[in-house]
Scaffold this motif. Sequence first.
Motif, PDB file in Angstrom:
ATOM      1  N   SER A   1      -4.482   9.882  25.903  1.00  0.00           N
ATOM      2  CA  SER A   1      -3.522   9.886  24.856  1.00  0.00           C
ATOM      3  C   SER A   1      -3.191  11.224  24.749  1.00  0.00           C
ATOM      4  CB  SER A   1      -4.192   9.297  23.519  1.00  0.00           C
ATOM      5  OG  SER A   1      -3.316   9.723  22.504  1.00  0.00           O
ATOM      6  N   ASP A   2      -1.857  11.695  24.427  1.00  0.00           N
ATOM      7  CA  ASP A   2      -1.525  13.166  24.287  1.00  0.00           C
ATOM      8  C   ASP A   2      -0.814  13.068  22.759  1.00  0.00           C
ATOM      9  OD1 ASP A   2      -2.279  13.561  26.839  1.00  0.00           O
ATOM     10  OD2 ASP A   2      -0.182  13.185  27.694  1.00  0.00           O
ATOM     11  N   ASP A   3      -1.016  12.041  22.005  1.00  0.00           N
ATOM     12  CA  ASP A   3      -0.502  12.036  20.706  1.00  0.00           C
ATOM     13  C   ASP A   3      -1.156  11.792  19.669  1.00  0.00           C
ATOM     14  OD1 ASP A   3      -0.727   9.407  21.558  1.00  0.00           O
ATOM     15  OD2 ASP A   3       1.393   8.851  21.235  1.00  0.00           O
ATOM     16  N   ASP A   4      -2.319  12.214  19.660  1.00  0.00           N
ATOM     17  CA  ASP A   4      -3.401  12.266  18.522  1.00  0.00           C
ATOM     18  C   ASP A   4      -3.957  10.629  18.520  1.00  0.00           C
ATOM     19  OD1 ASP A   4      -5.105  13.471  16.876  1.00  0.00           O
ATOM     20  OD2 ASP A   4      -3.789  12.876  15.037  1.00  0.00           O
ATOM     21  N   TYR A   5      -4.040  10.239  19.546  1.00  0.00           N
ATOM     22  CA  TYR A   5      -4.814   8.934  19.671  1.00  0.00           C
ATOM     23  C   TYR A   5      -3.743   7.748  19.432  1.00  0.00           C
ATOM     24  CZ  TYR A   5      -9.244  11.432  20.006  1.00  0.00           C
ATOM     25  OH  TYR A   5     -10.298  12.379  20.283  1.00  0.00           O
ATOM     26  N   ALA A   6      -2.596   7.959  19.026  1.00  0.00           N
ATOM     27  CA  ALA A   6      -1.738   6.887  18.668  1.00  0.00           C
ATOM     28  C   ALA A   6      -1.290   5.811  19.733  1.00  0.00           C
ATOM     29  CB  ALA A   6      -0.361   7.807  18.304  1.00  0.00           C
ATOM     30  N   THR A   7      -1.053   6.546  21.009  1.00  0.00           N
ATOM     31  CA  THR A   7      -1.064   5.567  22.194  1.00  0.00           C
ATOM     32  C   THR A   7      -1.739   6.098  23.354  1.00  0.00           C
ATOM     33  OG1 THR A   7       1.022   6.822  22.624  1.00  0.00           O
ATOM     34  CG2 THR A   7       1.413   4.895  21.288  1.00  0.00           C
ATOM     35  N   PHE A   8      -2.209   5.136  24.183  1.00  0.00           N
ATOM     36  CA  PHE A   8      -2.775   5.468  25.484  1.00  0.00           C
ATOM     37  C   PHE A   8      -1.836   5.038  26.679  1.00  0.00           C
ATOM     38  CE2 PHE A   8      -6.238   5.978  22.802  1.00  0.00           C
ATOM     39  CZ  PHE A   8      -7.025   7.058  23.389  1.00  0.00           C
ATOM     40  N   ASN A   9      -1.739   5.699  27.689  1.00  0.00           N
ATOM     41  CA  ASN A   9      -0.910   5.172  28.782  1.00  0.00           C
ATOM     42  C   ASN A   9      -1.591   4.493  29.548  1.00  0.00           C
ATOM     43  OD1 ASN A   9      -3.101   6.949  30.073  1.00  0.00           O
ATOM     44  ND2 ASN A   9      -1.749   7.373  31.929  1.00  0.00           N
ATOM     45  N   THR A  10      -0.811   3.735  30.584  1.00  0.00           N
ATOM     46  CA  THR A  10      -1.435   2.735  31.546  1.00  0.00           C
ATOM     47  C   THR A  10      -2.538   3.284  32.182  1.00  0.00           C
ATOM     48  OG1 THR A  10       0.605   1.594  31.446  1.00  0.00           O
ATOM     49  CG2 THR A  10      -0.871   1.044  33.409  1.00  0.00           C
ATOM     50  N   ALA A  11      -3.544   2.537  32.405  1.00  0.00           N
ATOM     51  CA  ALA A  11      -4.844   3.112  33.100  1.00  0.00           C
ATOM     52  C   ALA A  11      -4.657   3.249  34.647  1.00  0.00           C
ATOM     53  CB  ALA A  11      -6.100   2.365  32.631  1.00  0.00           C
ATOM     54  N   ARG A  12      -5.174   4.087  35.160  1.00  0.00           N
ATOM     55  CA  ARG A  12      -5.228   4.238  36.645  1.00  0.00           C
ATOM     56  C   ARG A  12      -6.867   4.108  36.847  1.00  0.00           C
ATOM     57  NH1 ARG A  12      -2.095   9.638  37.578  1.00  0.00           N
ATOM     58  NH2 ARG A  12      -2.886   9.442  39.738  1.00  0.00           N
ATOM     59  N   ASN A  13      -6.958   3.540  37.722  1.00  0.00           N
ATOM     60  CA  ASN A  13      -8.663   2.939  38.515  1.00  0.00           C
ATOM     61  C   ASN A  13      -8.879   4.102  39.578  1.00  0.00           C
ATOM     62  OD1 ASN A  13      -8.417   0.912  36.752  1.00  0.00           O
ATOM     63  ND2 ASN A  13      -8.170  -0.512  38.437  1.00  0.00           N
ATOM     64  N   VAL A  14     -10.354   4.320  39.334  1.00  0.00           N
ATOM     65  CA  VAL A  14     -11.184   4.823  40.366  1.00  0.00           C
ATOM     66  C   VAL A  14     -12.158   3.978  40.878  1.00  0.00           C
ATOM     67  CG1 VAL A  14     -10.211   7.046  39.784  1.00  0.00           C
ATOM     68  CG2 VAL A  14     -12.417   6.247  38.911  1.00  0.00           C
ATOM     69  N   ASP A  15     -12.684   4.199  41.948  1.00  0.00           N
ATOM     70  CA  ASP A  15     -14.020   3.126  42.155  1.00  0.00           C
ATOM     71  C   ASP A  15     -15.134   4.082  42.616  1.00  0.00           C
ATOM     72  OD1 ASP A  15     -15.798   1.231  43.467  1.00  0.00           O
ATOM     73  OD2 ASP A  15     -14.207   0.033  44.237  1.00  0.00           O
ATOM     74  N   MET A  16     -16.206   3.747  41.905  1.00  0.00           N
ATOM     75  CA  MET A  16     -17.336   4.602  42.180  1.00  0.00           C
ATOM     76  C   MET A  16     -18.293   4.198  43.331  1.00  0.00           C
ATOM     77  SD  MET A  16     -18.859   5.585  38.150  1.00  0.00           S
ATOM     78  CE  MET A  16     -19.673   6.731  38.722  1.00  0.00           C
ATOM     79  N   VAL A  17     -17.716   3.322  44.191  1.00  0.00           N
ATOM     80  CA  VAL A  17     -18.264   2.892  45.307  1.00  0.00           C
ATOM     81  C   VAL A  17     -18.035   4.035  46.255  1.00  0.00           C
ATOM     82  CG1 VAL A  17     -16.352   1.695  46.388  1.00  0.00           C
ATOM     83  CG2 VAL A  17     -18.839   0.961  47.158  1.00  0.00           C
ATOM     84  N   ASN A  18     -16.855   4.795  46.307  1.00  0.00           N
ATOM     85  CA  ASN A  18     -16.267   5.976  46.982  1.00  0.00           C
ATOM     86  C   ASN A  18     -17.399   7.207  46.833  1.00  0.00           C
ATOM     87  OD1 ASN A  18     -14.238   4.375  47.968  1.00  0.00           O
ATOM     88  ND2 ASN A  18     -12.888   4.737  45.913  1.00  0.00           N
ATOM     89  N   GLN A  19     -17.071   8.226  47.803  1.00  0.00           N
ATOM     90  CA  GLN A  19     -18.000   9.452  47.592  1.00  0.00           C
ATOM     91  C   GLN A  19     -17.262  10.140  46.431  1.00  0.00           C
ATOM     92  OE1 GLN A  19     -20.818  10.399  49.172  1.00  0.00           O
ATOM     93  NE2 GLN A  19     -20.742   8.158  49.910  1.00  0.00           N
ATOM     94  N   ARG A  20     -16.134  10.026  46.029  1.00  0.00           N
ATOM     95  CA  ARG A  20     -15.383  10.913  45.078  1.00  0.00           C
ATOM     96  C   ARG A  20     -14.474  10.027  44.346  1.00  0.00           C
ATOM     97  NH1 ARG A  20     -13.228  16.999  46.748  1.00  0.00           N
ATOM     98  NH2 ARG A  20     -13.492  16.926  44.301  1.00  0.00           N
TER      99      ARG A  20
END
Length: 463
Positions: free
Chosen positions: A406-425
Amino acid sequence: LTAKDQRFVNYIPVKIKNPLTDKEAFFLIKRPGFKANSTPQAGSIGTALGIFEGSGTGVTIISAFGATNSTIYDVTTGKGDITGRARGMIEVDFTGTASMVIASTDSTGWFYPAGGSLTEITDVDYPGKASRTTVGLFVAMDGFLFIMDSTGRIYNSDLNSITAWTSTSFIEPTSNHPFNGVGLAKHHNSIVAFGKSKLEFFVNVGNADGSPLQRKDTPIQIGAVLPASHGVTIVNDMDDVYFIGTHPTGGAGVYRIRNFQVSKVSTAEQDAQLEVFEAQNATLSIGKCWGRTILILQAGATFSFNIEDNIWSEFEAGSGGILWKMMSGATTGDGRVFSLSSTATAGKVYEWETDTPVYQDDATAYTATIITGKIDFDTNLYKRFDKIELVGDVQASTTTMAINWSDDDYATFNTARNVDMVNQRFYLTTCGMARRRAIQIVNSTNTPVRLEALEITYTECLH
């Protein structure tokens, strides 16, 4: 709590010190789930739980279920009904035969001996039989059972007896002051007597007649909250005592007694929640998890306190409801911790599984969430967020972490993007621009998570 607070939900924050470098590192470890262990009474909410280690059959779970009169269960075998709801139970062994001793909401007292039958304490001098209203739980010390009544009077059994009581075996609280009894706890070699506005310590001085107790020092002007319904506001961690307390200037908080010193361990956030929820409706429970002692405060929201590292976080239930209303752990064997629900009517005893953990509550997924404070790197200039990377343990199977911000003081959040911790990074690139940004990280997979850092690569702009 507000929507603009930093939050660690369903994580246990831990501090680990390197003995060689003397440096400290902090980690967020996803809490293990509560899995069903047994179903003593389907359709009911549990009211009391104890681990009967002297039963003669190993570690045995004794539980109480029922909205009006509690049925007492030895694992899943019903041992009979008590009158009233069980407030709690303790194990005692005065004569070589261990018993679970149960305090009830109707002021009766009960015991269940190893190899025996559930039995009421019927001595006419037991306070609940002598028209006194008992409060809190039994406490055992030096061969005596103690219990408090609503005026603060502390009654004791005859020496080495559960069933025999004498009408003159009691001690009054501080004279000339209304005490309004809440309950008792054991602290080192003393009894702590809690009233609504003060607490006192008592020690056994071996009086031949009446109570063996004598008051130690003057009362401390901090009281305990009398729980509504069948809540618990006083718990022990070995010799330490934790309680939901009240201060003379007003307001409630969570306090600790350690080495006869009283200190407040809650922060303004927990205190505010106790005010909103009303402290008498709150409850405490305590259990071990991966070498840490976790105190759980249920007050609308659930707060968890890592006692060893002195850090608060939050627990949040899945769709199956809160499964940690009351917790009890074995002190032998593998030290397993068991619990009852305060909302689920499945009639189950749950196990907080840490040996082979699952990350579901009663086979239902729960969500672990991190919400940061607003990140601005101490300047209000625009920043280009080039990379957002999680630093943590690589997992053996798919562990999806959804990251948004959120870039507007928690009013809205953008659509989430995923990472997977099965990877090395596990990182995102090209993450946009902002002056101040709050980042949210969400996980709901049935897998472990251990995070050490959130690393941000950014470029500061000129305006």
